[in-house]
Design a protein around this motif. Structure first.
Motif, PDB file in Angstrom:
ATOM      1  N   LEU A 304     -13.892  32.691  43.238  1.00  0.00           N
ATOM      2  CA  LEU A 304     -12.462  32.947  43.049  1.00  0.00           C
ATOM      3  C   LEU A 304     -11.684  32.683  44.334  1.00  0.00           C
ATOM      4  O   LEU A 304     -10.552  32.167  44.290  1.00  0.00           O
ATOM      5  CB  LEU A 304     -12.244  34.380  42.581  1.00  0.00           C
ATOM      6  N   CYS A 305     -12.236  33.017  45.481  1.00  0.00           N
ATOM      7  CA  CYS A 305     -11.560  32.741  46.751  1.00  0.00           C
ATOM      8  C   CYS A 305     -11.412  31.240  46.980  1.00  0.00           C
ATOM      9  O   CYS A 305     -10.344  30.766  47.407  1.00  0.00           O
ATOM     10  CB  CYS A 305     -12.335  33.379  47.904  1.00  0.00           C
ATOM     11  N   THR A 308      -8.746  29.907  44.661  1.00  0.00           N
ATOM     12  CA  THR A 308      -7.415  30.263  45.139  1.00  0.00           C
ATOM     13  C   THR A 308      -6.950  29.310  46.235  1.00  0.00           C
ATOM     14  O   THR A 308      -5.783  28.872  46.252  1.00  0.00           O
ATOM     15  CB  THR A 308      -7.408  31.710  45.661  1.00  0.00           C
ATOM     16  N   LEU A 311      -5.983  26.034  44.638  1.00  0.00           N
ATOM     17  CA  LEU A 311      -4.694  26.135  43.954  1.00  0.00           C
ATOM     18  C   LEU A 311      -3.540  26.038  44.954  1.00  0.00           C
ATOM     19  O   LEU A 311      -2.518  25.381  44.675  1.00  0.00           O
ATOM     20  CB  LEU A 311      -4.613  27.448  43.186  1.00  0.00           C
ATOM     21  N   ALA A 312      -3.683  26.675  46.092  1.00  0.00           N
ATOM     22  CA  ALA A 312      -2.631  26.589  47.106  1.00  0.00           C
ATOM     23  C   ALA A 312      -2.482  25.155  47.614  1.00  0.00           C
ATOM     24  O   ALA A 312      -1.346  24.666  47.801  1.00  0.00           O
ATOM     25  CB  ALA A 312      -2.942  27.542  48.254  1.00  0.00           C
ATOM     26  N   TYR A 324      -1.092  30.850  39.749  1.00  0.00           N
ATOM     27  CA  TYR A 324      -2.317  31.526  40.160  1.00  0.00           C
ATOM     28  C   TYR A 324      -2.919  32.363  39.038  1.00  0.00           C
ATOM     29  O   TYR A 324      -4.141  32.340  38.823  1.00  0.00           O
ATOM     30  CB  TYR A 324      -2.034  32.418  41.374  1.00  0.00           C
ATOM     31  N   LEU A 328      -6.490  31.153  37.784  1.00  0.00           N
ATOM     32  CA  LEU A 328      -7.622  31.952  38.268  1.00  0.00           C
ATOM     33  C   LEU A 328      -8.398  32.581  37.116  1.00  0.00           C
ATOM     34  O   LEU A 328      -9.640  32.606  37.131  1.00  0.00           O
ATOM     35  CB  LEU A 328      -7.129  33.032  39.222  1.00  0.00           C
TER      36      LEU A 328
END
Length: 427
Positions: A304-305, A308, A311-312, A324, A328
Motif C-alpha cells: 500500500l505504501c 501510494t 499514485l502521487a 487515492y 488504494l
C-alpha cells in the motif's frame, strides 16, 4: 477428518496371541478410505470371508509385524508419494497439516510436533523405500530476472497508450485506445503467468478475470459516468479526454495500478521468502501461525505504501487527481485476491470480486432506473454518497469492504504451513 484418524485410534489385543490380520492392517495403514464408511459388522464379515478357515493362530505376515512396531513407517507408506517428491522436510510438514495432522497427532507418533515428525519421515524415505530422484529447486536468480522484467511490462505499455491518447484526436485516438487496451491486457497476463503471483497448484475460478477487468474499467470510466449520470447525463460517448468532455476518463489511477504490478510481485516474493525462513525456525504449528500473521500484515502495508507513492507520481505527471481512496482500495483488493490465488485459494477471491463488481454496477443501474416514473427513490442512497463524498466514494466503499474481507480470509489461510508448500516451479 482424513484417514489419518485411523492411525490415532488406540487398540488392545484380545488375548496373549499374535495380532489378528484386521488389526495389523489397521496399524499398517492398509485400510482404505472406502472401508472407513462401512459398518463394523460389514467390515468383520468381509474380513472373515477373505481370511482362510485353516490359518494358524500364530501365522507370520511379512512386513506387518514391523509396521505394528513402527507406526511412522505405516504413516510413510500411507503418504509415500508426498515423501518421495518432497524436496525438504518442510514440504512434508505442510502436506501432513493439509491432511489434518496436528501436533497432538504427532505426539502419538512419539514426536513433539508435526515438524519433527516430518524431519524423521524425510530422513527415512530413502532408506525405507527405493531411492528416488529428488527434483532440485530451479535457479532462483534466472527465474527472478525472468519475472522481474515481465512485471515492468504492463506499466510501460499503459504509459505508451496514455501518451498515444494525448497525442491523437478523433478516430486515431479510438484506434490507439483499442490497441493499447489489448496490449496492456496481454502484458498483465504475461506478468502474472510467472513469478510469485502465478497460480502454482490450481487454476483460477472460471470467469473471475472478467470481473477484474470490470473493476479496472470502472476505475477509468465509472467515476466520470456516475457524476454526469447524477447530473442528468451523459450526453454522448467518452471521447478519451481526461479534462472535461461529456464523459471524462481517470487515467492516473490505472497507470499507477499497472505500474504496481512490479511492487506487488516483489512484495509477494519477499513474503514467500520470509515465510520459508519462519518454517525453518518454527517448532510448532501455533508458533508458525503467530509468526506469519504480522509478516502478512507488514507485506500488505508495504504494498500500500508503494502504491501510494506511485499514485502521487502518476497524478503529478499526468496533472490529474490521484484518487487515492478508490485506487488504494482497488489495489489492495486486487493484490490480496492475487496473493490468495497464487497460493491455491481461488474460490473466496472470485466470490468477493463478483460481489464488488455487482455493487458498483448496481450503483450505476439505480441512478438510471430512478429516471423511470415513480422510481426516483432508487437512487436516494447513491445521490447522498455523491453529494457528500463525491462519486469516488462508491468504489472506495465497495472495494474497501471487499479488501477487508479478503484480508481477514488471508489471515486464516495464508498463515497455515500447507499454504506454502514449495512447487517445482516456485521461484
Amino acid at each position: 477428518m482424513s484417514d489419518l484418524g485411523e492411525l490415532d485410534r488406540p487398540g488392545t489385543p484380545a488375548g496373549a496371541g499374535a495380532w489378528d490380520t484386521r488389526s495389523e492392517e489397521w496399524l499398517s495403514g492398509a485400510a482404505c478410505l472406502s472401508d472407513a464408511g462401512q459398518p463394523p459388522a460389514q467390515r468383520e464379515a468381509e474380513a472373515d470371508k477373505s481370511a482362510p478357515d485353516t490359518a494358524p493362530a500364530h501365522a507370520h505376515v511379512p512386513g506387518r509385524r514391523a509396521a505394528a512396531a513402527d507406526p511412522v513407517k505405516a504413516l510413510m507408506h500411507r503418504h509415500r508419494e508426498l515423501c518421495e517428491r518432497a524436496v525438504d522436510p518442510l514440504e512434508i510438514a505442510a502436506g501432513l497439516e493439509a491432511h489434518g495432522v496436528t501436533d497432538r497427532t504427532a505426539s502419538r507418533f512419539r514426536h513433539r510436533d508435526v515438524f519433527s515428525l516430518a524431519e524423521e519421515m524425510y530422513a527415512r524415505v530413502s532408506r525405507d523405500g527405493e531411492t528416488t530422484h529428488r527434483p532440485t529447486p530451479p535457479t532462483a536468480l534466472r527465474l527472478r530476472a525472468d519475472w522481474a522484467l515481465l512485471t515492468l511490462l504492463p506499466g510501460a505499455l499503459c504509459a505508451a497508450t496514455l501518451a498515444g491518447l494525448r497525442l491523437t484526436h478523433g478516430q486515431p485516438r479510438l484506434i490507439t485506445a483499442a490497441v493499447g487496451v489489448l496490449a496492456v491486457a496481454l502484458g498483465i497476463r504475461a506478468a502474472l503467468s510467472r513469478g510469485p503471483l502465478a497460480p502454482k497448484s490450481r487454476t483460477p475460478e472460471p470467469g473471475s478475470g472478467i470481473w477484474i477487468w470490470w473493476l479496472v474499467a470502472y476505475a477509468v470510466l465509472g467515476d466520470g459516468l456516475l457524476r454526469v449520470a447524477v447530473a442528468g447525463g451523459p450526453d454522448g460517448l467518452p471521447t478519451g479526454a481526461t479534462d472535461g468532455g461529456p464523459w471524462p476518463l481517470a487515467t492516473a489511477p490505472v497507470l499507477a495500478l499497472t505500474l504496481a504490478c512490479a511492487p506487488a510481485a516483489w512484495s509477494a516474493h519477499l513474503f514467500a521468502a520470509r515465510v520459508r525462513r519462519k518454517l525453518v525456525a518454527s517448532r510448532g504449528l501455533n508458533e508458525f501461525t503467530s509468526s506469519v500473521r504480522p509478516l502478512l500484515c507488514g507485506t500488505f502495508a508495504l504494498f500500500l505504501c508503494l502504491l501510494t507513492a506511485l499514485l502521487a507520481l502518476t497524478g503529478a505527471a499526468l496533472d490529474e487527481p490521484a484518487a487515492y481512496a478508490q485506487a488504494l482500495t482497488l489495489g489492495a483488493l486486487l493484490f490480496l485476491a492475487r496473493l490468495l490465488t497464487a497460493h491455491g485459494f481461488t474460490h473466496a477471491p472470485a466470490v468477493v470480486l463478483i460481489a464488488t463488481a455487482t455493487v458498483e454496477g448496481a450503483a450505476l443501474a439505480t441512478v438510471f432506473a430512478s429516471r423511470l416514473p415513480g422510481c426516483g427513490f432508487l437512487a436516494t442512497s447513491v445521490d447522498m454518497l455523491v453529494e457528500t463524498w463525491g462519486p469516488g466514494s462508491v468504489p472506495a466503499l465497495a472495494c474497501g469492504a471487499a479488501a477487508l474481507t479478503l484480508l481477514l480470509h488471508a489471515n486464516r489461510r495464508l498463515t497455515r504451513a500447507s499454504a506454502h508448500a514449495r512447487s517445482d516451479g516456485a521461484p
